[in-house]
Scaffold this active site. Structure first.
Site, mmCIF file in Angstrom:
data_model
loop_
_atom_site.group_PDB
_atom_site.id
_atom_site.type_symbol
_atom_site.label_atom_id
_atom_site.label_comp_id
_atom_site.label_asym_id
_atom_site.label_seq_id
_atom_site.Cartn_x
_atom_site.Cartn_y
_atom_site.Cartn_z
ATOM 1 N N HIS A 1 -9.052 -7.470 -1.266
ATOM 2 C CA HIS A 1 -8.593 -8.249 -0.619
ATOM 3 C C HIS A 1 -9.638 -9.341 -0.056
ATOM 4 O O HIS A 1 -10.799 -8.553 -0.027
ATOM 5 C CB HIS A 1 -8.227 -7.256 1.092
ATOM 6 N N GLU B 1 -8.333 -12.188 4.589
ATOM 7 C CA GLU B 1 -7.483 -11.916 6.042
ATOM 8 C C GLU B 1 -8.041 -11.760 7.314
ATOM 9 O O GLU B 1 -7.502 -13.135 8.194
ATOM 10 C CB GLU B 1 -7.219 -10.935 5.181
ATOM 11 N N HIS C 1 0.787 -0.602 0.184
ATOM 12 C CA HIS C 1 -0.583 -0.171 -0.405
ATOM 13 C C HIS C 1 1.128 1.071 -0.362
ATOM 14 O O HIS C 1 1.978 1.134 0.293
ATOM 15 C CB HIS C 1 -1.271 -0.007 1.052
ATOM 16 N N ASP D 1 1.967 -3.319 4.440
ATOM 17 C CA ASP D 1 2.231 -2.110 5.506
ATOM 18 C C ASP D 1 3.704 -2.647 6.207
ATOM 19 O O ASP D 1 3.542 -2.087 7.749
ATOM 20 C CB ASP D 1 1.321 -1.614 6.145
#
Ligand SMILES: [Zn+2]
Length: 342
Positions: free
Chosen positions: A201, A204, A12, A283
Site C-alpha cells: 500500500h 493513500e 482484504h 474492504d
C-alpha cells in the site's frame, strides 16, 4: 458492466466478508458486534484524521475477532470468490495477513495452508460454481515490527512459484503513517527473490513523497492505491515509466475521507497519464461498495466510455498474477464485450 471480465487485485480477507457472515460468526461465537455492523450498517467512516482511522481500525478488528478457526477462514475465501464471480470477476487476488488467525489454528503456517487449500478447492470447481479463481497475496502490517514482515516474506517465499496453487504476491498494509518504509525493504527483497508480485500500500493516506520513497525502497510491481501520486507529476511519471500498476479503490477513498466526494478521486488523471489501473473494492464489508460499484463509478461519475472501461479491465489482468490462459481468455472476451452491440 457485470459481463465485462475483470481481475480483482485489491481485496482484504477480513474486509471481503458479507455482513451477514460476520453476524453469523459473532452469533456462533457468542460475541457482540458494534452497532455499525448491526442495525446502523453500513458504518460512516473517515480516516482523514488519526481518530477516523482509529474508528475504521476498531471496526476492522471487531470483524476480525469474529473469525475464530478453520471453518470461518474457509468460508471467507469461498464467499469472496463466489461474490466476485457474480460480478464478472474471473481472478481474485485476496490479501491475507495470517498472523491474525494463527492463534486459532496453531500458527501462521497452518493459517496460510488453510487459505491456500480453500483457494485450491475454489479453483478446482470454479467452472461449476461461477466463482472467480483465487490467488493469495500474503500481507505484512506496517504497525508490526519489520522483522515480522521478514518472517512472513520467508513463509510467502516457501509457497511461491506454484502459480495459483501457492502464494502469488507479498503486500504491506495498515496505516501508511506508521513505520518507516525502508525498514521493510529486506522483507521485500526476500519476496522479490522468490518471484512474488510486490504489492505494498502507498499513496493513500500520504502523498507523493511517500510514494517516491516506496518506489525506491520496495521496488513494487503494483501499489495499493497510489492515487495521491497525482499530486506530483514527476512521481506519477515515474510510476508510468516503471510500469507500476495502481490498485485504485474509489469507494474506499471516499469512505475513508482520502477524497471528499466521488468526483474528487483522480481516476481520469491517472488514466490520461497512461497508468495501468486495476479497480478494487478494498474492504466491501466496511464501505458497502463492491467491485462492480467501482466500475459503475468509473462510468457514471468519471465519465469513462466503454473503450476506456475495457482498458481498465485489460489493465487489471495485465497487472495480475493470473495464469496465462485465464489472462488470454479474458483479454479476448473483453474485446468481444467492447464490440458487442449495446
Ligand atoms: Zn487496502
Amino acid at each position: 458492466m457485470r459481463a465485462l471480465p475483470k481481475a480483482h487485485l485489491h481485496l482484504h480477507f477480513t474486509g471481503s466478508m458479507r455482513v451477514e457472515t460476520v453476524r453469523d460468526m459473532a452469533l456462533g461465537h457468542g460475541m457482540r458486534l458494534p452497532d455499525s455492523l448491526r442495525g446502523s450498517y453500513p458504518p460512516r467512516l473517515s480516516a482523514a484524521d488519526e481518530r477516523g482511522w482509529f474508528r475504521f481500525q476498531r471496526l476492522y478488528d471487531a470483524a476480525r475477532h469474529c473469525v475464530r478457526g478453520e471453518a470461518d477462514m474457509r468460508r471467507i475465501v469461498r464467499e469472496a470468490a463466489l461474490d466476485d464471480g457474480a460480478e464478472g470477476s474471473r481472478w481474485l487476488e485476496i490479501q491475507v495477513d495470517p498472523t491474525s488467525y494463527a492463534p486459532f489454528v496453531g500458527g501462521i503456517t497452518p493459517a496460510m495452508e488453510i487459505v491456500l487449500d480453500e483457494a485450491r478447492s475454489v479453483n478446482a470447481t470454479a467452472d461449476e460454481t461461477g466463482s472467480a479463481r483465487v490467488g493469495v497475496l500474503m500481507a505484512a502490517s506496517r504497525i508490526r515490527h519489520p522483522l515480522e514482515a521478514r518472517t512472513l516474506a520467508r513463509l510467502a517465499a516457501r509457497y511461491a512459484g506454484r502459480g495459483p496453487e501457492g502464494v502469488v504476491g507479498f503486500g504491506l498494509s495498515n496505516d501508511e503513517r506508521r513505520g518507516d518504509t525502508p525498514d521493510f525493504a529486506p522483507a521485500f527483497r526476500i519476496a522479490e527473490r522468490a518471484g512474488l508480485a510486490l504489492v505494498p500500500h502507498s499513496g493513500e493516506l500520504l502523498g507523493p513523497d511517500s510514494v517516491a520513497e516506496t518506489l525506491e525502497a520496495l521496488r513494487p510491481d503494483r501499489l495499493g492505491h497510489g492515487v495521491r501520486s497525482v499530486e506530483d507529476p514527476r512521481v506519477l511519471g515515474a510510476i508510468v515509466e516503471a510500469g507500476v500498476a495502481l490498485e485504485v479503490c474509489p469507494g474506499s477513498n471516499v469512505s475513508l475521507g482520502v477524497y471528499r466526494e466521488d468526483p474528487d478521486v483522480p481516476l481520469r488523471t491517472l488514466v490520461e497519464a497512461g497508468a495501468t489501473i486495476a479497480l478494487g473494492a478494498d474492504d466491501p464489508l466496511l464501505f458497502a461498495s463492491r467491485l462492480l460499484d467501482q466500475y459503475e463509478t468509473a462510468r457514471t461519475v468519471h465519465g469513462l466510455d466503454d473503450a476506456e472501461i475495457a482498458e481498465l479491465a485489460r489493465g487489471s489482468f495485465r497487472a495480475s498474477r493470473a495464469p496465462r490462459e485465464v489472462v488470454d481468455t479474458a483479454l479476448a472476451d473483453i474485446d468481444a464485450w467492447l464490440s458487442a452491440p449495446a
